[in-house]
Design a protein around this motif. Structure first.
Motif, PDB file in Angstrom:
ATOM      1  N   SER A 274      15.268 -25.894 -23.816  1.00  0.00           N
ATOM      2  CA  SER A 274      15.563 -25.299 -25.124  1.00  0.00           C
ATOM      3  C   SER A 274      15.579 -26.315 -26.269  1.00  0.00           C
ATOM      4  CB  SER A 274      16.910 -24.556 -25.077  1.00  0.00           C
ATOM      5  OG  SER A 274      17.966 -25.432 -24.763  1.00  0.00           O
ATOM      6  N   TRP A 275      15.962 -27.567 -25.983  1.00  0.00           N
ATOM      7  CA  TRP A 275      16.127 -28.544 -27.061  1.00  0.00           C
ATOM      8  C   TRP A 275      14.978 -29.540 -27.179  1.00  0.00           C
ATOM      9  CZ3 TRP A 275      19.045 -29.037 -31.242  1.00  0.00           C
ATOM     10  CH2 TRP A 275      20.214 -28.282 -31.340  1.00  0.00           C
ATOM     11  N   THR A 276      14.127 -29.644 -26.179  1.00  0.00           N
ATOM     12  CA  THR A 276      13.104 -30.697 -26.196  1.00  0.00           C
ATOM     13  C   THR A 276      12.216 -30.672 -27.446  1.00  0.00           C
ATOM     14  OG1 THR A 276      13.040 -31.074 -23.812  1.00  0.00           O
ATOM     15  CG2 THR A 276      11.017 -31.520 -25.040  1.00  0.00           C
ATOM     16  N   PRO A 277      11.620 -29.530 -27.842  1.00  0.00           N
ATOM     17  CA  PRO A 277      10.776 -29.564 -29.044  1.00  0.00           C
ATOM     18  C   PRO A 277      11.520 -30.069 -30.282  1.00  0.00           C
ATOM     19  CG  PRO A 277      10.417 -27.532 -27.826  1.00  0.00           C
ATOM     20  CD  PRO A 277      11.609 -28.192 -27.209  1.00  0.00           C
ATOM     21  N   THR A 278      12.757 -29.598 -30.484  1.00  0.00           N
ATOM     22  CA  THR A 278      13.545 -29.994 -31.657  1.00  0.00           C
ATOM     23  C   THR A 278      13.905 -31.468 -31.612  1.00  0.00           C
ATOM     24  OG1 THR A 278      14.471 -27.768 -31.828  1.00  0.00           O
ATOM     25  CG2 THR A 278      15.669 -29.539 -32.939  1.00  0.00           C
ATOM     26  N   LEU A 279      14.343 -31.948 -30.459  1.00  0.00           N
ATOM     27  CA  LEU A 279      14.765 -33.344 -30.356  1.00  0.00           C
ATOM     28  C   LEU A 279      13.585 -34.305 -30.463  1.00  0.00           C
ATOM     29  CD1 LEU A 279      17.481 -33.164 -27.546  1.00  0.00           C
ATOM     30  CD2 LEU A 279      17.804 -33.315 -30.021  1.00  0.00           C
ATOM     31  N   LEU A 280      12.425 -33.891 -29.995  1.00  0.00           N
ATOM     32  CA  LEU A 280      11.245 -34.753 -30.153  1.00  0.00           C
ATOM     33  C   LEU A 280      10.852 -34.883 -31.619  1.00  0.00           C
ATOM     34  CD1 LEU A 280       9.019 -33.725 -27.107  1.00  0.00           C
ATOM     35  CD2 LEU A 280      10.313 -35.831 -27.422  1.00  0.00           C
ATOM     36  N   VAL A 281      10.986 -33.804 -32.364  1.00  0.00           N
ATOM     37  CA  VAL A 281      10.720 -33.875 -33.812  1.00  0.00           C
ATOM     38  C   VAL A 281      11.733 -34.806 -34.470  1.00  0.00           C
ATOM     39  CG1 VAL A 281      10.720 -32.569 -35.966  1.00  0.00           C
ATOM     40  CG2 VAL A 281       9.621 -31.624 -33.925  1.00  0.00           C
ATOM     41  N   GLN A 282      13.004 -34.675 -34.069  1.00  0.00           N
ATOM     42  CA  GLN A 282      14.039 -35.537 -34.620  1.00  0.00           C
ATOM     43  C   GLN A 282      13.778 -36.998 -34.268  1.00  0.00           C
ATOM     44  OE1 GLN A 282      18.013 -33.998 -34.084  1.00  0.00           O
ATOM     45  NE2 GLN A 282      18.943 -36.030 -34.250  1.00  0.00           N
ATOM     46  N   ALA A 283      13.110 -37.228 -33.122  1.00  0.00           N
ATOM     47  CA  ALA A 283      12.815 -38.596 -32.692  1.00  0.00           C
ATOM     48  C   ALA A 283      11.557 -39.163 -33.342  1.00  0.00           C
ATOM     49  CB  ALA A 283      12.669 -38.642 -31.181  1.00  0.00           C
ATOM     50  N   VAL A 334      13.714 -42.179 -20.082  1.00  0.00           N
ATOM     51  CA  VAL A 334      12.639 -42.835 -20.847  1.00  0.00           C
ATOM     52  C   VAL A 334      11.893 -41.860 -21.761  1.00  0.00           C
ATOM     53  CG1 VAL A 334      12.328 -44.505 -18.997  1.00  0.00           C
ATOM     54  CG2 VAL A 334      10.887 -42.466 -19.054  1.00  0.00           C
ATOM     55  N   PHE A 335      12.283 -40.579 -21.739  1.00  0.00           N
ATOM     56  CA  PHE A 335      11.512 -39.566 -22.465  1.00  0.00           C
ATOM     57  C   PHE A 335      11.459 -39.847 -23.965  1.00  0.00           C
ATOM     58  CE2 PHE A 335      10.981 -34.724 -23.251  1.00  0.00           C
ATOM     59  CZ  PHE A 335       9.623 -34.907 -23.425  1.00  0.00           C
ATOM     60  N   ILE A 336      12.605 -39.934 -24.590  1.00  0.00           N
ATOM     61  CA  ILE A 336      12.634 -40.138 -26.040  1.00  0.00           C
ATOM     62  C   ILE A 336      12.016 -41.481 -26.418  1.00  0.00           C
ATOM     63  CG2 ILE A 336      14.159 -40.459 -28.025  1.00  0.00           C
ATOM     64  CD1 ILE A 336      13.872 -37.586 -27.222  1.00  0.00           C
ATOM     65  N   ALA A 337      12.255 -42.500 -25.601  1.00  0.00           N
ATOM     66  CA  ALA A 337      11.695 -43.823 -25.894  1.00  0.00           C
ATOM     67  C   ALA A 337      10.182 -43.818 -25.847  1.00  0.00           C
ATOM     68  CB  ALA A 337      12.243 -44.847 -24.907  1.00  0.00           C
ATOM     69  N   SER A 338       9.581 -42.849 -25.161  1.00  0.00           N
ATOM     70  CA  SER A 338       8.130 -42.801 -25.030  1.00  0.00           C
ATOM     71  C   SER A 338       7.433 -42.201 -26.242  1.00  0.00           C
ATOM     72  CB  SER A 338       7.742 -41.982 -23.786  1.00  0.00           C
ATOM     73  OG  SER A 338       8.034 -40.597 -23.972  1.00  0.00           O
ATOM     74  N   ALA A 398      24.991 -29.186 -26.552  1.00  0.00           N
ATOM     75  CA  ALA A 398      24.057 -30.175 -27.107  1.00  0.00           C
ATOM     76  C   ALA A 398      24.065 -30.141 -28.627  1.00  0.00           C
ATOM     77  CB  ALA A 398      22.647 -29.904 -26.571  1.00  0.00           C
ATOM     78  N   GLY A 399      24.072 -28.936 -29.202  1.00  0.00           N
ATOM     79  CA  GLY A 399      24.117 -28.821 -30.656  1.00  0.00           C
ATOM     80  C   GLY A 399      25.383 -29.413 -31.236  1.00  0.00           C
ATOM     81  N   ALA A 400      26.514 -29.156 -30.582  1.00  0.00           N
ATOM     82  CA  ALA A 400      27.785 -29.697 -31.069  1.00  0.00           C
ATOM     83  C   ALA A 400      27.795 -31.224 -30.990  1.00  0.00           C
ATOM     84  CB  ALA A 400      28.937 -29.118 -30.248  1.00  0.00           C
ATOM     85  N   LEU A 401      27.256 -31.787 -29.925  1.00  0.00           N
ATOM     86  CA  LEU A 401      27.210 -33.239 -29.776  1.00  0.00           C
ATOM     87  C   LEU A 401      26.284 -33.875 -30.814  1.00  0.00           C
ATOM     88  CD1 LEU A 401      27.159 -33.523 -25.877  1.00  0.00           C
ATOM     89  CD2 LEU A 401      29.034 -34.141 -27.413  1.00  0.00           C
ATOM     90  N   LEU A 402      25.186 -33.213 -31.123  1.00  0.00           N
ATOM     91  CA  LEU A 402      24.296 -33.719 -32.178  1.00  0.00           C
ATOM     92  C   LEU A 402      25.012 -33.715 -33.524  1.00  0.00           C
ATOM     93  CD1 LEU A 402      20.907 -32.015 -31.217  1.00  0.00           C
ATOM     94  CD2 LEU A 402      21.354 -34.475 -31.278  1.00  0.00           C
ATOM     95  N   ASP A 403      25.723 -32.628 -33.797  1.00  0.00           N
ATOM     96  CA  ASP A 403      26.479 -32.555 -35.057  1.00  0.00           C
ATOM     97  C   ASP A 403      27.555 -33.635 -35.118  1.00  0.00           C
ATOM     98  OD1 ASP A 403      24.989 -30.430 -35.964  1.00  0.00           O
ATOM     99  OD2 ASP A 403      26.410 -28.901 -35.272  1.00  0.00           O
ATOM    100  N   ALA A 404      28.060 -34.030 -33.954  1.00  0.00           N
ATOM    101  CA  ALA A 404      29.112 -35.053 -33.908  1.00  0.00           C
ATOM    102  C   ALA A 404      28.542 -36.465 -34.012  1.00  0.00           C
ATOM    103  CB  ALA A 404      29.905 -34.922 -32.619  1.00  0.00           C
ATOM    104  N   GLY A 405      27.211 -36.580 -34.078  1.00  0.00           N
ATOM    105  CA  GLY A 405      26.602 -37.882 -34.282  1.00  0.00           C
ATOM    106  C   GLY A 405      25.911 -38.487 -33.081  1.00  0.00           C
ATOM    107  N   MET A 406      25.844 -37.770 -31.971  1.00  0.00           N
ATOM    108  CA  MET A 406      25.152 -38.308 -30.791  1.00  0.00           C
ATOM    109  C   MET A 406      23.641 -38.280 -31.014  1.00  0.00           C
ATOM    110  SD  MET A 406      25.607 -37.226 -26.768  1.00  0.00           S
ATOM    111  CE  MET A 406      27.232 -37.969 -26.659  1.00  0.00           C
ATOM    112  N   SER A 407      22.939 -39.288 -30.549  1.00  0.00           N
ATOM    113  CA  SER A 407      21.494 -39.376 -30.730  1.00  0.00           C
ATOM    114  C   SER A 407      20.770 -38.596 -29.631  1.00  0.00           C
ATOM    115  CB  SER A 407      21.051 -40.836 -30.677  1.00  0.00           C
ATOM    116  OG  SER A 407      21.203 -41.354 -29.365  1.00  0.00           O
ATOM    117  N   PRO A 408      19.501 -38.204 -29.862  1.00  0.00           N
ATOM    118  CA  PRO A 408      18.723 -37.556 -28.803  1.00  0.00           C
ATOM    119  C   PRO A 408      18.649 -38.394 -27.530  1.00  0.00           C
ATOM    120  CG  PRO A 408      17.626 -37.287 -30.913  1.00  0.00           C
ATOM    121  CD  PRO A 408      18.769 -38.221 -31.146  1.00  0.00           C
ATOM    122  N   GLY A 414      22.678 -38.564 -20.954  1.00  0.00           N
ATOM    123  CA  GLY A 414      23.777 -37.775 -20.394  1.00  0.00           C
ATOM    124  C   GLY A 414      23.277 -36.725 -19.422  1.00  0.00           C
ATOM    125  N   ALA A 415      22.165 -36.048 -19.785  1.00  0.00           N
ATOM    126  CA  ALA A 415      21.589 -35.052 -18.883  1.00  0.00           C
ATOM    127  C   ALA A 415      21.101 -35.718 -17.598  1.00  0.00           C
ATOM    128  CB  ALA A 415      20.442 -34.318 -19.569  1.00  0.00           C
TER     129      ALA A 415
END
Length: 444
Positions: A274-283, A334-338, A398-408, A414-415
């Motif tokens: 559910s979050w991968t497309p959004t978090l990749l854009v954020q990255a 390694v996903f986001i780092a890629s 995941a949405g709450a943690l992002l709002d709290a400042g956690m990075s993708p 964590g997952a």
């Protein structure tokens, strides 16, 4: 001459009857994949016609999962009491009627109620068909049979999206529900023809005419005939008794561990999908690239479940599943780092999809080895209901943690850690070792 008929089914070659039964279960899961996501396919058109707010549309999208949780917990366990086949046929009828009536609805309230009813049917079918596919397979191909069953869900969702685009463009959103209802209705005679009641259920529950039915099935599967039913060591339990059995000293640890494993795997799965497309854009990727990566992730899932089944035919299923869980964690790390290299990001995305979907398929197959046939549908159904909690909570968390400042990157780490913990917990789950009783048989 005497033999254990279940052992003969476990250790003998697969017959045409067994493969047909597994193919029918695969078809059922394809229909379920379409039926579950039909609201996602049609949501935009439904909201536009009735002027729904985002909140109202969200409630419609949540209706089927709520029904699935109810079906898994309250209806699927009856498959241990009256049979896998009657539950599947009854729930197919419920789902087909709900889908057909959905094409005629005139309000969001009507549609929401019908989506709950359809979800009850779908949740029950997923649990019952997974159990049936496991029970109709021999030991060597059981992992593949249940994994293919899980693959059907992804195939149905993928094909459903393509069909929905064509139908909505030409006939409107109601045509999508009509198509789903007709397809589900057509599946009813296919189940009557190709999915017999499981041998495990007949041997344990002993419904009227059990011996005759068992011998007919044994003949179709080229197995020895029984002259009498084997002695029962324990009396059949009621549905409520099966619920209580899950938390008896014999099964309590297994049940609680399986609930954790189902919760964790589904939480990780729904976070990733559910979050991968959004978090990749954020990255740093563009929206189009993020959607492409999300699509590739789902595509990888179709092959991941099948690959797990092939591996399970050669290696211990628990070991294969643990390997999938650990490898998923590594790729998530390694996903986001890629994302600095687009081609690498897409390749890793396919790998993540392959592995995370395989984890779900492997978990379904493993569950069939954890519980004996008398409580198998109950154990599977309650674990699926628990898993819906993880599916609902993970995206919100995941949405709450992002709002709290956690990075993708931190979220994916964590997952990944959750998948590693699950692999460790899986090591402590006991596999069922129900005693086998020799039964008198007649030679062919």
């Amino acid at each position: 001459m005497s033999t254990d008929l279940r052992a003969a089914l476990d250790d003998g070659p697969m017959s045409r009857t067994q493969w047909v039964a597994i193919a029918v279960c695969l078809l059922l899961n394809m229909l379920d994949g379409f039926d579950v996501l039909v609201m996602a396919f049609t949501g935009k058109s439904v909201a536009a016609e009735w002027g729904l707010s985002a909140t109202q549309l969200g409630l419609l999208l949540s209706a089927a999962p709520v029904g699935m949780a109810l079906g898994s917990m309250l209806v699927a366990p009856w498959a241990d009491r009256i049979g896998r086949r009657p539950i599947i046929l009854g729930c197919l009828t419920l789902s087909s009627v709900a889908m057909l009536l959905s094409s005629l609805t005139q309000s969001a309230g009507q549609l929401g109620l019908l989506r709950v009813l359809a979800g009850i049917g779908i949740g029950s079918i997923i649990a019952s068909s997974s159990v049936a596919s496991a029970e109709w397979s021999n030991r060597r191909w059981r992992g593949l049979a249940v994994s293919l069953n899980a693959t059907g869900y992804a195939l149905g969702a993928t094909l459903g999206g393509l069909i929905a685009v064509v139908l909505i463009g030409g006939y409107g959103w109601r045509a999508v529900f009509l198509f789903g209802g007709v397809a589900t209705t057509v599946a009813i005679p296919l189940v009557i023809w190709g999915l017999p009641e499981s041998m495990d259920f007949l041997l344990n529950r002993r419904p009227a005419g059990a011996l005759t039915r068992i011998n007919k099935l044994a003949a179709r599967c080229r197995l020895p005939q029984l002259t009498a039913l084997p002695e029962q060591l324990t009396a059949p339990r009621s549905v409520s008794g099966n619920y209580r059995e899950l938390l008896t000293p014999r099964l309590r640890r297994t049940t609680l561990l399986m609930w954790f494993v189902f919760f964790a795997v589904m939480a990780g799965f729904y976070f990733v999908t559910s979050w991968t497309p959004t978090l990749l854009v954020q990255a740093g990727l563009t929206p189009a690239q993020g959607l492409t990566a999300g699509t590739l992730l789902n595509l990888g899932g179709v092959f991941g479940s099948a690959l797990l089944g092939v591996l399970a035919a050669r290696f211990a299923l628990r070991s294969v599943l643990r390997g999938y869980l650990v490898c998923t964690a590594v790729l998530l790390a390694v996903f986001i780092a890629s994302t600095s290299q687009l081609g690498l990001a897409f390749a890793v995305g396919i790998g993540v999809g392959l592995l995370v979907n395989g984890c779900v398929a492997g978990l379904f197959a493993f569950t069939a080895t954890v519980y004996d046939s008398q409580v198998r549908a109950t154990g599977f159904g309650t674990a699926l209901a628990i898993s819906r909690t993880g599916a609902i909570l993970a995206p919100f968390a995941a949405g709450a943690l992002l709002d709290a400042g956690m990075s993708p990157q931190q979220l994916y780490l964590g997952a990944g850690a959750l998948f590693v913990v699950t692999a460790v917990v899986l090591s402590f789950v006991r596999v069922a070792t129900s005693p086998r009783v020799a039964a008198p048989v007649a030679a062919h």
